[in-house]
Design a protein around this motif. Sequence first.
Motif: not given
Length: 471
Positions: A213-220
Amino acid sequence: MDPKDIEVVYGTVAPPETSVGLVPVDLTADTWNERLHKICSRMKEEGLDALAVYGDREHGGNFAYLTGFEPRFEEAVLVLKQDGQAVLMLGNENRKMRAHSAIRADLVHVPYFSLPNQPMGNDKDMAGLFADAGIEAGMAVGLAGWKMFTSQLEDNSQLFDVPCFIVDGIKTAAGHGTLKAASHLFIHPGHGARTTVNANEAAHYEFGSALASDCVYQAMDRLAPGMTEMEVAGYMCSLGQPVSVTTICATGERFQGAVVFPRNKKIRVGDKFSLTMGLRGGLSSRAAYVAAGEEDMEDGVKDYVDVMAKPYYRAAACWYGNIKIGMTGGEMYERIDSVLPRDEFAWSLNPGHLTADEEWMSSPIYSGSDIQFRSGMMLQMDIIPGKAGYGGAGAEDGIVLADEALREKIQADYPETWKRFERRRRYMERELGIALGPEALPMSDIAGYMRPYLLNRGCAFKIAGRQDTMI
């Protein structure tokens, strides 16, 4: 209140707090013993003398549930007896893994499982090798691959999802005995051993879910017009953890030229955009537009928020706010269908499913399902709507259901994990207006957080008033 009357508001929302210093939680000896006992007890209930569990790189969840590893680029089979005696059948380059197996097991070397053109040295056929592993004539043998066949055929027990040379070898070794499909011992949503977790497993899987989830949030949060898909995907650093699905970072039209991975394609204002990362324990996914607001949208999709995104978010909030222990999968299915009608929004898959080492293990959520949600189930909110001409709307994340006893055990044994669960629950209720039942513990830092316009980082969806009025 009718769930369809719940008001979705697009406005200022504080961003979620991401996890810092995540540390993996290893499975304990007690957990490995518990897993073995769960499978052996199910073998006894079904009268199985032996169980052959298949594994390969893509389909290793049931195999790894007992052994702790997948066979990477080879096939493998674990032969298990009712009393817990085990034999690992491994190819050339996985033989060394026998010494690292989570359960004690003998070894049978199977050159047929090795890579093409490696030394074979075969002096026995597959039937002989299965005999060496303990399959005897007259035995009742179960064969577990990675899926169940739930068609309307009269006898699904003879549908096998493993290579034919393995099936034939077992049948020959078992002689006049019986062979039947047995993946359900592991993954049947109503009684499979893997469908509920203990406190140790919940903490173990929460690490992967939180990291994804943190990977997706950082990319977003870092994507911008002019960047390439690969540049944005560079922020999705999994710290070397194995992914459970193909990582998605796609702008505009996907799959052009049959390419499914991030490319050197530049992001443009007005593009539809998809981000997905799945690690062991959970997947996070977002589908939205590269825009700051309606003014950045093309004429045909300027009403995207009202036509697609808000109805989707209402359904997602309904899913989170209503899931509870004792509810049936059929009740959840009908509730989502009433809020986000299938006929209008063209979703066809289950609106939610069980997750574990693999992204989709099985699902209790389908029309007419009488399977009840139980404590220990890890479930992913997974609704995929569609409307012609519009980009997708998506905000997939997972939870674990935990009764009071399991919550107390997690809090006592894994206080840092528990703090993250509490933080996420507070955020969803206070900032997003989604009140969870006490048993619903968010596995993702961004559960419930959805920005339909990715470039407007200060605004997101929330529910007006208290969302628990839907329950």
